[in-house]
Design an enzyme around this catalytic site. Sequence first.
Site, PDB file in Angstrom:
ATOM      1  N   VAL A  23     -12.201   6.753  -4.973  1.00 19.54           N
ATOM      2  CA  VAL A  23     -10.863   6.157  -5.087  1.00 19.54           C
ATOM      3  C   VAL A  23     -10.909   4.863  -5.899  1.00 19.54           C
ATOM      4  CG1 VAL A  23      -8.880   5.256  -3.817  1.00 19.54           C
ATOM      5  CG2 VAL A  23     -10.169   7.187  -2.894  1.00 19.54           C
ATOM      6  N   GLU A 137      -0.076   2.878   2.111  1.00 18.83           N
ATOM      7  CA  GLU A 137       0.485   4.205   1.768  1.00 18.83           C
ATOM      8  C   GLU A 137      -0.613   5.269   1.629  1.00 18.83           C
ATOM      9  OE1 GLU A 137       4.066   5.086   0.896  1.00 18.83           O
ATOM     10  OE2 GLU A 137       2.952   6.843   1.539  1.00 18.83           O
ATOM     11  N   LYS A 213      -4.088  10.140  10.705  1.00 20.82           N
ATOM     12  CA  LYS A 213      -2.909  10.100   9.819  1.00 20.82           C
ATOM     13  C   LYS A 213      -1.620  10.220  10.632  1.00 20.82           C
ATOM     14  CE  LYS A 213      -5.464  12.229   6.036  1.00 20.82           C
ATOM     15  NZ  LYS A 213      -5.824  13.528   5.462  1.00 20.82           N
TER      16      LYS A 213
END
Length: 438
Positions: A23, A137, A213
């Site tokens: 990432v 997010e 999540k």
Amino acid sequence: MIGARTPEPGVPIRIGLLGCGTVGQAVVRTLIDGAVTIERASGHRLEVGPVLVRDPGRERPGIDPSLLTDDPARVLDDPSVAIVVEVMGGVEPTLGYLRAALARGASVVTANKQLMSRHGPELLRAAEEAGSELRFEASACAAIPVIKVLRESLLAAEIGAVTGIVNGTTNFILTEMGRGGASYAEALARAQELGYAEADPTEDVGGADAAAKMAILASIAFHSRVLIDDVPYEGIDHLEAEDLVHAEGLGFVIKLVGVARLLHGSVSVRVYPALVPRGHRLAAIGGADNAVLLESRATQEIMLVGPGAGGDATASAVLADILSILGTHQGSFLHNALADAGRPIAPPGSVPSAFYLRTSVADRPGVLARVARIFADEDLSILSVVQSGSGDEASLVLVLHKGLEESMRRAVTRIRALDDVRGEPVMLRVLGSGEGGD
Ligand SMILES: NC(=O)c1ccc[n+]([C@@H]2O[C@H](COP(=O)([O-])OP(=O)(O)OC[C@H]3O[C@@H](n4cnc5c(N)ncnc54)[C@H](OP(=O)(O)O)[C@@H]3O)[C@@H](O)[C@H]2O)c1
């Protein structure tokens, strides 16, 4: 510092990174490639670095080695670093790093679901106290902008249920098992071969990743404190191809779902493999995609679908958070805010749903009657029964009308103890039967 004071337009903003793996490298690339668009949209030129890694000596394609450091203080203590992007993962030492960044007034963007689902409320409080911003997010469903939609677009919609396929690895495995009758082990091996599953897939296939999540999404949807420990979860590793075949015959597909809903003022959040009616919107989500169905009286159903992992997908969410920080004033209604509506967590046993049960039995007279008697005792009624095979290893598949989870669990314990029952019964819930879908 950003958050405490909106920076004047034109002031360059320095972004420090914690982590530069899948990432992190995509974030750096996105910041460099999108520099002109970002400056035009935000009024700020973004400068990248320093970047914390474990091994600064290792080459990373497209990354200027002079940005890399193994000294966390260079990112955390540098007053010129206005936004810290945390993409290193894990809970320790990450938690301490983020506390330090927030305490000195830097804003933070994190993609870390494990951290946010355990320490989110504490970190949001620290951000409030420091007058900085904390955005996350990318921590739930990567590229899908579900947190922004819940926090902003649907703020006043009074969400009643969030139902999601929030783990791409398990969705890929179940899609493979459903498609060609592959066994769980074969489908997992294929997922690993294609890079959809880690070498150690436990977090994904055991349900913990989805539970983290769902805790994050439920916190935002219901303005409540929901931590991963509040989310009972089950994985898919006990499923057999046979279950997908039975489900298919009954008009369902099997998906690992996260179901968060308000239940008489309490919050119920759970993760489990469920039978999803073929006509349900989530039934069509195949492969490694994620999807989240948001339900409210005002907006009815809104579904967001997209890639739930991948460097570029996750970097897109990180960049969106950076832009939100640049555009948000302290004290505005979007400032951090995990407003606590004070809703309790519903006891899992009190949650109603319909159930599927598969059990191996010896095909002897009276077996079905004994099983039916147990369900009747527990106030559970049978919708359908299919028996296949014969002899000592017949398979009995039952679908039950909606009942309480605690009643079903008691019934399964009693059925398992019957002489005629072989092995471990498989119990699944049926979606759209009091859980999320209706
Ligand atoms: N990958 C995805 O698709 C995805 C999607 C959504 C969210 N996320 C989240 O994003 C985060 C990063 O994931 P990733 O896949 O990019 O991980 P990754 O490829 O393993 O990269 C982790 C990076 O952090 C650095 N790092 C780890 N521990 C460190 C420590 N103690 N001190 C200094 N540096 C440390 C590593 O340094 P070295 O390079 O020197 O090893 C590496 O650069 C995780 O929280 C993950 O859950 C990932």
